[in-house]
Enzyme design. Structure first.
Site, PDB file in Angstrom:
ATOM      1  N   MET A 372       0.893  -1.159   0.000  1.00 35.21           N
ATOM      2  CA  MET A 372       0.000   0.000   0.000  1.00 35.21           C
ATOM      3  C   MET A 372       0.932   1.210   0.000  1.00 35.21           C
ATOM      4  O   MET A 372       1.361   1.666   1.069  1.00 35.21           O
ATOM      5  CB  MET A 372      -0.870   0.019   1.260  1.00 35.21           C
ATOM      6  N   ASP A 373       1.283   1.698  -1.169  1.00 36.31           N
ATOM      7  CA  ASP A 373       2.365   2.673  -1.248  1.00 36.31           C
ATOM      8  C   ASP A 373       2.026   4.016  -0.593  1.00 36.31           C
ATOM      9  O   ASP A 373       2.925   4.722  -0.137  1.00 36.31           O
ATOM     10  CB  ASP A 373       2.799   2.878  -2.707  1.00 36.31           C
ATOM     11  N   ALA A 374       0.741   4.361  -0.525  1.00 33.99           N
ATOM     12  CA  ALA A 374       0.367   5.598   0.183  1.00 33.99           C
ATOM     13  C   ALA A 374       0.172   5.315   1.669  1.00 33.99           C
ATOM     14  O   ALA A 374       0.744   5.975   2.525  1.00 33.99           O
ATOM     15  CB  ALA A 374      -0.889   6.209  -0.435  1.00 33.99           C
ATOM     16  N   GLY A 375      -0.616   4.290   1.993  1.00 38.60           N
ATOM     17  CA  GLY A 375      -1.007   4.046   3.379  1.00 38.60           C
ATOM     18  C   GLY A 375       0.091   3.448   4.246  1.00 38.60           C
ATOM     19  O   GLY A 375       0.137   3.671   5.453  1.00 38.60           O
ATOM     20  N   GLY A 378       3.529   6.206   3.002  1.00 38.63           N
ATOM     21  CA  GLY A 378       3.238   7.637   3.114  1.00 38.63           C
ATOM     22  C   GLY A 378       3.707   8.411   1.897  1.00 38.63           C
ATOM     23  O   GLY A 378       4.902   8.584   1.689  1.00 38.63           O
ATOM     24  N   ASN A 460      11.721   1.915  -5.463  1.00 41.34           N
ATOM     25  CA  ASN A 460      12.097   2.065  -6.870  1.00 41.34           C
ATOM     26  C   ASN A 460      11.031   2.744  -7.715  1.00 41.34           C
ATOM     27  O   ASN A 460      11.183   2.884  -8.915  1.00 41.34           O
ATOM     28  CB  ASN A 460      12.431   0.691  -7.460  1.00 41.34           C
ATOM     29  N   TYR A 461       9.920   3.168  -7.108  1.00 39.72           N
ATOM     30  CA  TYR A 461       8.846   3.806  -7.855  1.00 39.72           C
ATOM     31  C   TYR A 461       8.844   5.302  -7.624  1.00 39.72           C
ATOM     32  O   TYR A 461       8.896   5.749  -6.480  1.00 39.72           O
ATOM     33  CB  TYR A 461       7.487   3.239  -7.452  1.00 39.72           C
ATOM     34  N   TYR A 463       6.374   8.225  -8.098  1.00 34.45           N
ATOM     35  CA  TYR A 463       5.002   8.578  -8.444  1.00 34.45           C
ATOM     36  C   TYR A 463       4.898  10.079  -8.597  1.00 34.45           C
ATOM     37  O   TYR A 463       5.196  10.829  -7.667  1.00 34.45           O
ATOM     38  CB  TYR A 463       4.029   8.111  -7.361  1.00 34.45           C
TER      39      TYR A 463
END
Lengths: 485, 485
Positions: A372-375, A378, A460-461, A463
């Site tokens: 969960m890249d946001a949750g 952060g 590695n992402y 956004y």
């Protein structure tokens, strides 16, 4: 979007028209002048794409000192403004005298953010009104138990305290993410496994990988994290040199290795030759370097204003704040109706709720990757300082984020958000009378939009999150990956 | 896209590398300087969106005189270059002495365009080689019979003549489209029908509507067109004032009314009040006018070169020519391989093959609307002169089209195509090392693309056709409607 009550709409519209008569306050200025080349009489971009100069190194934003903006004396101007440095410090003071924290020598604040006032109160509030009471929402871990608190800054008290009742576990703090990376090195089994593969321990680059939830006994009552490592020997592009098959299960709170999975002994670590992606290293051929500088220029300056966190541009008005989890929160978006001249509410709150990245590979080293890249990480915590002229054009205005570290002390995410008017030479609307009718009409409206941007580097992402406002009333919310734009 | 022969590829790549060592010829210059505002020391756009100045009227391109470029003395430089003025005139001379045209007092040339040399010869040809033999392909109607001819300009002879063998009918010429609009007025029945609706005959704005094909006896051996009209009384936006239900079937060659359908007597013609869309007429409120000028600026000039019709930019190279039917034809698109430094063929020929607009409404006045907007009306024939700063940004280079009218005389479509580098402040590629790993890496490549644009006004539709070239090797072909961009 919201269903609107007619009377509220009429009232608010009238209020906003009156407010709009009052002069707007801050004209954004071109910041970061020092990176511009104004030698020729023109201030032109030195976009990295055109320049062979080595990129300036950036400081780790987590440890930046407070910079140009005077954040120290900032006071909130709008009910939805984020917590200020002074407010973060007051939250810390209030908590330190609370029995829960007094009784414990150590605790972790997983999240300290504004607790938004009730929507009805926010909608009623108008500029010049007394400020709405300021509150902070705090998620704290004390001796392994989670608590959700409301801190009322008006009366300097904790007014709500829920213990252990929330589902799931608190999100990771930056300190926890960085801290768990040292844990595997305490294990001789891990160290042996790494050196057996010919990798020097000093060359390790490790990542804290959220490990999903599979309902097994080992997961109960524990905050678990998995650590996998790469070798950064000979290249900054360590993602090209995975140490495949070594996965370390770590108890994040106790900082203990629970298990090591090691099934990739026969998979060699790639050499990393020719994998450096940095412009300064690349041997690009001449043909690819032929581009002359190009820049978005606004000789009379930008057309938008930023008053604290309130942005006004063309027929738009909205509130904008940095957030450690969502990255950007856009609130109270209003558009001016060209017929009535009144502002209409079109969106109360908008943000990136989640970015789910399931790898869907059943093997041992990959099955748990359901980020969960946001949750979990952060979007705000992982936000990188935007690189002027490269991440945003020269006419951009930059906004810092102010967040709390795990002990509650505020820190800065500099240049976290940029705001700019975008113009690609495109057409918003056109109509010409065709040669057949022989009427002399040709009407074209060039397309100019307002962009609010941030970029979060989650491992590695990269956004890139854009909120784009068009004069025709369209809002576009874009999330793009830095590798496939 | 094409499958490539390895040896041809290696040969051509080598040739092109050699060619690229020779200096490029024409640097495009900013044209249309007169519409710029350079008072302030900055040359800034006066985009109509920001200015209250009345739009400059444009001349009907069909009747424009030859302008700035010296098209009169133009000679082809590349086997795919379009016919020049001198070549059009020679085609006309050769045809006039041919028995087919000598024997007829009148004829219509529906199409006169370059007959492309064989693909193999084009691929072999390189700069400096003797020019390939130039030929024209002609579609002619003589006494109602269609002929397809090849005119060899080398030997000044018609080398191929096919009569009546083609399927379908020749496309409409601009003269035919305009000419049929007078035909309904010869009918007292039509005139009575119009005036009965309260419309003054002087206020009529009529359109030639291609009528589809339904296999009925009346359609056999005839080129038919339907005419419908609007009232332009009180507004330039005559499309808002349709004279609904009146459809006139016309024989285009004989210029005769064949039938009048009149079933909309009870449908009133709308008033047209408040329908004028022109910027100079609009009473926009102040809020919508707040935008400051914005411009794409390139202080060192554009990075692309145009040598005749050959365009070179960054890692791209392609041939570009205006065409009366397709609008833009892109040929021999090559991209430079960053590893081998050689140019690779990626597309031999690309163009808008058709734009089909079926209305799918079964009623009498609508069922036949199955327009082929490129093939029947001609994207090139309907191309409008691009409006500098509104249709294309200030850093654009403009290319004229030269086409033949129905008697074969060449005429100019000025500013038919624009070419520019686009930069919206966007990111082509980025990677930053996240705060977790604490590596000092932040790499960003700003996104700059090359755009080739034209706009065709086919009656009430404005088609914006963009060919966009990205440095990452992507070609985007976009067709957008001017009302919904």
């Amino acid at each position: 979007m919201e269903a609107k009550n007619l009377w509220r709409f009429l009232f608010l519209s009238t209020v906003v028209v009156i407010i709009s008569l009052v002069s707007w306050l801050h004209l954004p200025s071109y910041s970061n002048k020092e990176v511009l080349n104004c030698d020729s009489g023109w201030c032109t971009s030195k976009n990295r794409f055109y320049s062979s100069a080595r990129p300036k190194e950036i400081k780790n934003p987590s440890f930046s000192s407070f910079s140009t903006h005077d954040h120290q004396s900032e006071i909130p101007k709008h009910p939805l403004d984020p917590l200020t440095i002074q407010e973060f410090n007051r939250v810390r003071t209030i908590l330190s005298s609370h029995p829960l924290f007094k009784s414990s020598s150590s605790y972790t604040l997983s999240s300290v953010v504004l607790e938004e006032p009730d929507k009805k109160l926010v909608l009623k509030w108008k500029k010049g009104d007394p400020p709405l009471p300021r509150k902070a929402s705090v998620v704290a871990a004390v001796k392994g138990v989670s608590h959700v608190l409301t801190v009322d800054l008006e009366i300097s008290q904790v007014t709500s305290l829920e213990t252990g009742s929330a589902s799931g576990y608190p999100t990771m703090t930056m300190e926890e993410m960085v801290g768990v990376l040292e844990v595997p090195l305490k294990s001789t089994e891990f160290n042996r496994s790494i050196t057996k593969r010919g990798v020097n321990l000093a060359d390790l680059a490790c990542l804290p990988l959220s490990s999903g939830w599979y309902g097994t006994p080992v997961e109960e009552n524990r905050r678990l994290i998995k650590v996998q490592c790469y070798s950064k020997e000979g290249t900054v592009n360590f993602y090209m040199k995975p140490i495949e098959g070594v996965t370390v299960l770590v108890d994040m709170d106790r900082r203990e290795v629970l298990a090591i999975s090691d099934d990739g002994q026969n998979i060699p670590v790639p050499s990393g030759a020719n994998t450096d992606y940095r412009y300064s290293i690349q041997k690009l051929n001449g043909e690819l370097r032929l581009l002359n500088p190009i820049s978005l220029e606004q000789p009379k300056g930008p057309s938008f204003t930023v008053d604290g966190h309130l942005v006004k541009w063309a027929n738009w008005e909205f509130h904008l704040r940095p957030d450690p989890r969502a990255g950007i929160i856009i609130s109270q978006v209003k558009v001016r109706d060209p017929d009535t001249l009144k502002l209409r509410n079109v969106m109360y709150k908008g943000f990136t709720s989640e970015l789910f990245v399931p790898y869907m590979d059943p093997t041992e080293g990959w099955y748990f990757k359901t980020y969960m890249d946001a949750g979990e990480y952060g979007f705000g915590l992982q936000a990188m300082p935007l690189d002027p002229l490269n991440d945003c054009p020269r006419n951009a205005y930059y906004m810092d984020g102010v967040f709390a570290s795990s002990d509650g002390t505020p820190y800065l995410q500099p240049n976290m958000i940029c705001i700019f008017e975008s113009y690609a030479g495109d057409i918003a609307w056109r109509h010409a009378e065709c040669p057949i009718t022989n009427l002399k009409v040709t009407e074209v409206r060039p397309k100019v939009t307002l962009v609010v941007r941030m970029a979060a580097a989650v491992a590695n992402y990269d956004y890139i999150v854009d909120w784009e406002f068009q004069t025709d009333g369209i809002i576009r919310s874009k999330v793009r990956d830095g590798n496939s734009v």
